[in-house]
Enzyme design. Structure first.
Site, PDB file in Angstrom:
ATOM      1  N   ASN A  31       0.833  -1.209   0.000  1.00  0.00           N
ATOM      2  CA  ASN A  31       0.000   0.000   0.000  1.00  0.00           C
ATOM      3  C   ASN A  31       0.869   1.261   0.000  1.00  0.00           C
ATOM      4  O   ASN A  31       0.526   2.248  -0.644  1.00  0.00           O
ATOM      5  CB  ASN A  31      -0.953  -0.001   1.193  1.00  0.00           C
ATOM      6  N   MET A  80       0.540  -3.007  12.041  1.00  0.00           N
ATOM      7  CA  MET A  80      -0.193  -4.009  12.803  1.00  0.00           C
ATOM      8  C   MET A  80       0.013  -3.826  14.303  1.00  0.00           C
ATOM      9  O   MET A  80       0.602  -4.681  14.977  1.00  0.00           O
ATOM     10  CB  MET A  80       0.221  -5.408  12.351  1.00  0.00           C
ATOM     11  N   ILE A 131      -2.035  -2.304  17.954  1.00  0.00           N
ATOM     12  CA  ILE A 131      -3.188  -1.697  18.615  1.00  0.00           C
ATOM     13  C   ILE A 131      -2.699  -0.384  19.207  1.00  0.00           C
ATOM     14  O   ILE A 131      -1.633  -0.340  19.844  1.00  0.00           O
ATOM     15  CB  ILE A 131      -3.750  -2.643  19.696  1.00  0.00           C
ATOM     16  N   LEU A 132      -3.440   0.689  18.981  1.00  0.00           N
ATOM     17  CA  LEU A 132      -2.979   2.022  19.379  1.00  0.00           C
ATOM     18  C   LEU A 132      -3.651   2.458  20.676  1.00  0.00           C
ATOM     19  O   LEU A 132      -4.824   2.139  20.916  1.00  0.00           O
ATOM     20  CB  LEU A 132      -3.314   3.014  18.267  1.00  0.00           C
ATOM     21  N   ASN A 140      -6.594   4.592   8.119  1.00  0.00           N
ATOM     22  CA  ASN A 140      -6.171   3.197   8.139  1.00  0.00           C
ATOM     23  C   ASN A 140      -6.854   2.466   6.992  1.00  0.00           C
ATOM     24  O   ASN A 140      -7.926   2.862   6.545  1.00  0.00           O
ATOM     25  CB  ASN A 140      -6.564   2.543   9.465  1.00  0.00           C
ATOM     26  N   THR A 179     -10.101   6.036  15.011  1.00  0.00           N
ATOM     27  CA  THR A 179     -10.571   6.515  16.313  1.00  0.00           C
ATOM     28  C   THR A 179     -10.082   5.514  17.365  1.00  0.00           C
ATOM     29  O   THR A 179      -9.389   4.551  17.032  1.00  0.00           O
ATOM     30  CB  THR A 179     -12.112   6.592  16.348  1.00  0.00           C
ATOM     31  N   GLU A 222     -11.635   3.239  18.780  1.00  0.00           N
ATOM     32  CA  GLU A 222     -12.187   1.883  18.595  1.00  0.00           C
ATOM     33  C   GLU A 222     -11.446   1.175  17.459  1.00  0.00           C
ATOM     34  O   GLU A 222     -11.417   1.682  16.321  1.00  0.00           O
ATOM     35  CB  GLU A 222     -13.682   1.976  18.254  1.00  0.00           C
ATOM     36  N   LEU A 223     -10.871   0.018  17.735  1.00  0.00           N
ATOM     37  CA  LEU A 223     -10.089  -0.721  16.742  1.00  0.00           C
ATOM     38  C   LEU A 223     -10.927  -1.018  15.497  1.00  0.00           C
ATOM     39  O   LEU A 223     -11.992  -1.621  15.603  1.00  0.00           O
ATOM     40  CB  LEU A 223      -9.591  -2.038  17.362  1.00  0.00           C
ATOM     41  N   ASP A 224     -10.454  -0.583  14.346  1.00  0.00           N
ATOM     42  CA  ASP A 224     -11.144  -0.770  13.059  1.00  0.00           C
ATOM     43  C   ASP A 224     -12.578  -0.220  13.104  1.00  0.00           C
ATOM     44  O   ASP A 224     -13.460  -0.708  12.381  1.00  0.00           O
ATOM     45  CB  ASP A 224     -11.177  -2.263  12.644  1.00  0.00           C
ATOM     46  N   GLN A 259      -7.608  -3.959  -5.045  1.00  0.00           N
ATOM     47  CA  GLN A 259      -8.488  -2.820  -4.787  1.00  0.00           C
ATOM     48  C   GLN A 259      -7.918  -1.883  -3.723  1.00  0.00           C
ATOM     49  O   GLN A 259      -8.141  -0.674  -3.751  1.00  0.00           O
ATOM     50  CB  GLN A 259      -9.882  -3.312  -4.364  1.00  0.00           C
TER      51      GLN A 259
HETATM   52  C1  GAR Z   1      -3.052  -4.950   3.842  1.00  0.00           C
HETATM   53  O1  GAR Z   1      -3.760  -5.980   3.231  1.00  0.00           O
HETATM   54  C2  GAR Z   1      -3.924  -4.189   4.805  1.00  0.00           C
HETATM   55  O2  GAR Z   1      -5.250  -4.128   4.392  1.00  0.00           O
HETATM   56  C3  GAR Z   1      -3.772  -4.994   6.064  1.00  0.00           C
HETATM   57  O3  GAR Z   1      -2.429  -5.367   6.079  1.00  0.00           O
HETATM   58  C4  GAR Z   1      -1.968  -5.521   4.750  1.00  0.00           C
HETATM   59  C5  GAR Z   1      -0.660  -4.795   4.607  1.00  0.00           C
HETATM   60  O4  GAR Z   1      -0.128  -5.024   3.334  1.00  0.00           O
HETATM   61  N1  GAR Z   1      -4.105  -4.222   7.222  1.00  0.00           N
HETATM   62  C6  GAR Z   1      -4.712  -4.726   8.287  1.00  0.00           C
HETATM   63  O5  GAR Z   1      -5.015  -5.895   8.388  1.00  0.00           O
HETATM   64  C7  GAR Z   1      -4.984  -3.722   9.390  1.00  0.00           C
HETATM   65  N2  GAR Z   1      -5.895  -4.271  10.352  1.00  0.00           N
HETATM   66  P1  GAR Z   1       1.031  -4.106   2.793  1.00  0.00           P
HETATM   67  O6  GAR Z   1       2.107  -4.051   3.875  1.00  0.00           O
HETATM   68  O7  GAR Z   1       1.512  -4.849   1.568  1.00  0.00           O
HETATM   69  O8  GAR Z   1       0.451  -2.758   2.465  1.00  0.00           O
END
Ligand code: GAR
Length: 225
Positions: A23, A99, A101-102, A116, A150, A152-154, A182
């Protein structure tokens, strides 16, 4: 506008990662292609030697590792992370596969200016292993959400979602690939909206182009599977 002037108004963004950084790469490519009016001021990882750090270095972006294992508590890590981020005076913090938790102090500090990406159609499947859980639940569609962060996680207000079909022969890996394609479309899009001043968080909701969005945010249907 002169090149110097256009650079001066670019939104400064700090990107936080923990892993592969695909990403992050989508954002780097958006900047390089001239589509994304931001400056990625720094990339910070809580894990050393991850691929995302290499991607950032290749693009000439300053990188930093702040290893959470070196801190006695979540609070102590988040305080140092805030100090590190703020040294770059960002207008936006982007969590790109970060990855962790904040703590509430952290999320409060960046409220309305931290995004996020989460691999599910929130509010469905908060947390981990979203692709397998979507398959196990017999979902016909799955996808990805970009949201404001925020406490709240996700759980923060959703900005944009892309939906993909779940196919009969899918396993978690195949589905993850379809979703990730996507991710790399909608994250640059949301960051662009923010950079252009079209996107903000208002009273706990997402406001885009002056309109409050519904709970699921702006919807994108992925046609190419
Ligand atoms: C992505 O798929 C993202 O959606 C997920 O981690 C991956 C990171 O991929 N995020 C979460 O699960 C957050 N809860 P990347 O390092 O290749 O961008």
């Amino acid at each position: 506008m002169s090149q110097a002037a256009s650079q001066a108004v670019k939104l400064r963004v700090v990107v936080l990662i923990s892993g592969s950084g695909s990403n992050l790469q989508a954002l780097i490519d958006g900047v390089a292609g001239g589509d994304l009016p931001i400056e990625i001021a720094a990339v910070i990882s809580n894990r050393p030697e991850v691929m995302g750090l290499t991607r950032a270095s290749k693009a000439g972006i300053p990188t930093l590792v702040l290893d959470h294992k070196n801190f006695a508590s979540r609070e102590a890590f988040d305080i140092e992370l805030m100090r590190t981020i703020d040294a770059y005076t960002p207008g936006l913090v982007v969590l790109a596969g970060f990855m962790r938790i904040l703590t509430p102090a952290f999320t409060e500090h960046y409220l309305g200016r931290m995004l996020n990406i989460h691999p599910s159609l929130l509010p469905k499947f908060q947390g981990l292993h979203t692709h397998q859980r979507a398959i196990d639940a017999g979902e016909t569609h799955h996808g990805v959400s970009v949201h404001f962060v925020t406490a709240e996680l996700d759980g923060g207000p959703v900005i944009v979602q892309a939906r993909v079909p779940v196919l009969s022969n899918d396993d978690a890996g195949l589905l993850a690939k379809r979703v990730q394609k996507q991710e790399h479309v909608i994250y640059p899009l949301a960051v662009k909206w923010f950079a252009e001043g079209k996107l903000k968080m208002t009273n706990g909701k997402t406001e885009l182009d002056g309109e409050l969005l519904a709970e699921n945010g702006y919807q994108i249907e992925a046609n190419d599977i």
